[in-house]
Write a protein that holds these residues in place. Structure first.
Motif, mmCIF file in Angstrom:
data_model
loop_
_atom_site.group_PDB
_atom_site.id
_atom_site.type_symbol
_atom_site.label_atom_id
_atom_site.label_comp_id
_atom_site.label_asym_id
_atom_site.label_seq_id
_atom_site.Cartn_x
_atom_site.Cartn_y
_atom_site.Cartn_z
ATOM 1 N N PHE A 86 -14.564 23.255 9.542
ATOM 2 C CA PHE A 86 -14.103 23.635 8.207
ATOM 3 C C PHE A 86 -13.995 22.423 7.279
ATOM 4 N N VAL A 87 -13.516 21.312 7.822
ATOM 5 C CA VAL A 87 -13.378 20.110 6.997
ATOM 6 C C VAL A 87 -14.753 19.612 6.565
ATOM 7 N N GLU A 88 -15.710 19.600 7.464
ATOM 8 C CA GLU A 88 -17.059 19.144 7.111
ATOM 9 C C GLU A 88 -17.706 20.073 6.088
ATOM 10 N N ALA A 89 -17.490 21.373 6.220
ATOM 11 C CA ALA A 89 -18.036 22.324 5.245
ATOM 12 C C ALA A 89 -17.395 22.089 3.873
ATOM 13 N N TYR A 90 -16.105 21.869 3.852
ATOM 14 C CA TYR A 90 -15.380 21.589 2.613
ATOM 15 C C TYR A 90 -15.915 20.317 1.955
ATOM 16 N N ARG A 91 -16.072 19.279 2.744
ATOM 17 C CA ARG A 91 -16.556 17.998 2.215
ATOM 18 C C ARG A 91 -17.999 18.075 1.734
ATOM 19 N N ALA A 92 -18.778 18.984 2.311
ATOM 20 C CA ALA A 92 -20.194 19.096 1.954
ATOM 21 C C ALA A 92 -20.415 19.825 0.622
ATOM 22 N N LEU A 93 -19.441 20.598 0.194
ATOM 23 C CA LEU A 93 -19.593 21.332 -1.061
ATOM 24 C C LEU A 93 -19.435 20.375 -2.243
ATOM 25 N N PRO A 94 -20.407 20.341 -3.130
ATOM 26 C CA PRO A 94 -20.335 19.423 -4.274
ATOM 27 C C PRO A 94 -19.068 19.640 -5.109
ATOM 28 N N GLY A 95 -18.359 18.559 -5.360
ATOM 29 C CA GLY A 95 -17.185 18.604 -6.204
ATOM 30 C C GLY A 95 -15.895 19.042 -5.521
ATOM 31 N N MET A 96 -15.981 19.562 -4.306
ATOM 32 C CA MET A 96 -14.783 20.077 -3.642
ATOM 33 C C MET A 96 -13.813 18.971 -3.265
ATOM 34 N N LYS A 97 -14.314 17.846 -2.809
ATOM 35 C CA LYS A 97 -13.436 16.734 -2.442
ATOM 36 C C LYS A 97 -12.656 16.276 -3.672
ATOM 37 N N TRP A 98 -13.331 16.096 -4.774
ATOM 38 C CA TRP A 98 -12.675 15.674 -6.010
ATOM 39 C C TRP A 98 -11.624 16.703 -6.424
ATOM 40 N N ALA A 99 -11.995 17.974 -6.426
ATOM 41 C CA ALA A 99 -11.078 19.044 -6.815
ATOM 42 C C ALA A 99 -9.896 19.124 -5.848
ATOM 43 N N GLY A 100 -10.167 18.988 -4.565
ATOM 44 C CA GLY A 100 -9.106 19.012 -3.566
ATOM 45 C C GLY A 100 -8.124 17.868 -3.737
ATOM 46 N N ASP A 101 -8.647 16.683 -4.054
ATOM 47 C CA ASP A 101 -7.782 15.525 -4.298
ATOM 48 C C ASP A 101 -6.874 15.771 -5.493
ATOM 49 N N ARG A 102 -7.414 16.322 -6.595
ATOM 50 C CA ARG A 102 -6.606 16.602 -7.783
ATOM 51 C C ARG A 102 -5.568 17.691 -7.488
ATOM 52 N N PHE A 103 -5.972 18.712 -6.747
ATOM 53 C CA PHE A 103 -5.059 19.797 -6.385
ATOM 54 C C PHE A 103 -3.898 19.239 -5.554
ATOM 55 N N TYR A 104 -4.215 18.397 -4.578
ATOM 56 C CA TYR A 104 -3.182 17.788 -3.748
ATOM 57 C C TYR A 104 -2.202 16.992 -4.616
ATOM 58 N N GLU A 105 -2.723 16.206 -5.546
ATOM 59 C CA GLU A 105 -1.865 15.389 -6.414
ATOM 60 C C GLU A 105 -0.909 16.258 -7.231
ATOM 61 N N GLN A 106 -1.403 17.383 -7.732
ATOM 62 C CA GLN A 106 -0.556 18.279 -8.519
ATOM 63 C C GLN A 106 0.561 18.872 -7.657
ATOM 64 N N ILE A 107 0.218 19.295 -6.458
ATOM 65 C CA ILE A 107 1.228 19.840 -5.543
ATOM 66 C C ILE A 107 2.231 18.748 -5.176
ATOM 67 N N ARG A 108 1.728 17.565 -4.820
ATOM 68 C CA ARG A 108 2.596 16.436 -4.441
ATOM 69 C C ARG A 108 3.598 16.121 -5.550
ATOM 70 N N ASP A 109 3.117 16.041 -6.766
ATOM 71 C CA ASP A 109 3.957 15.616 -7.880
ATOM 72 C C ASP A 109 4.923 16.696 -8.368
ATOM 73 N N ASN A 110 4.682 17.935 -7.997
ATOM 74 C CA ASN A 110 5.511 19.051 -8.470
ATOM 75 C C ASN A 110 6.091 19.885 -7.332
ATOM 76 N N ARG A 111 6.100 19.340 -6.134
ATOM 77 C CA ARG A 111 6.461 20.122 -4.946
ATOM 78 C C ARG A 111 7.870 20.706 -5.004
#
Length: 134
Positions: A86-111
């Motif tokens: 699942f992680v490799e499939a996620y990483r292989a999708l264009p733009g998903m890593k970038w989007a996932g990083d931003r999503f994580y930051e939003q959750i982290r900062d507003n948890r």
């Protein structure tokens, strides 16, 4: 092989995810340290400022190998049975890593605002030195 997961023991979301990992792994691969355990973290030269960047994963066999934030979440997923697929499939999708990083930051900062803050720090039964077991 042991990995140390450093999580926010006051965050409802973080604790829920740690409890899920505890159920899946049952202490075979992961040990858990809340960010609030400054004594343990200082032994590993981790400061509260470091913790502000999000959860951490440390390789217990090589303490210099560390992942943080969304990279830590991905590595935990990769280490779980069938997780690497699942992680490799996620990483292989264009733009998903970038989007996932931003999503994580939003959750982290507003948890706390989004998921609430616990009045007591959660301590896992799968801690670093087994001192937390009842």
């Amino acid at each position: 092989m042991n990995y140390y997961v450093i999580y926010d023991g006051n965050c409802n979301l973080c604790v829920t995810l740690v409890q899920l990992l505890e159920t899946l792994d049952q202490g075979k691969l992961f040990r858990y340290v809340p960010m609030q355990d400054e004594q343990t973290l200082s032994q590993w030269e981790i400061t509260s400022t470091d913790c502000q960047q999000g959860m951490m994963l440390i390789d217990g066999n090589d303490m210099e190998r560390r992942w943080q934030g969304s990279n830590a979440a991905e590595e935990i997923g990769r280490l779980l049975p069938l997780g690497s697929v699942f992680v490799e499939a996620y990483r292989a999708l264009p733009g998903m890593k970038w989007a996932g990083d931003r999503f994580y930051e939003q959750i982290r900062d507003n948890r706390y605002r989004l998921f609430g803050k616990r009045s007591l720090t959660y301590e896992s039964v799968y801690c670093v030195d087994d001192s937390c077991k009842n």
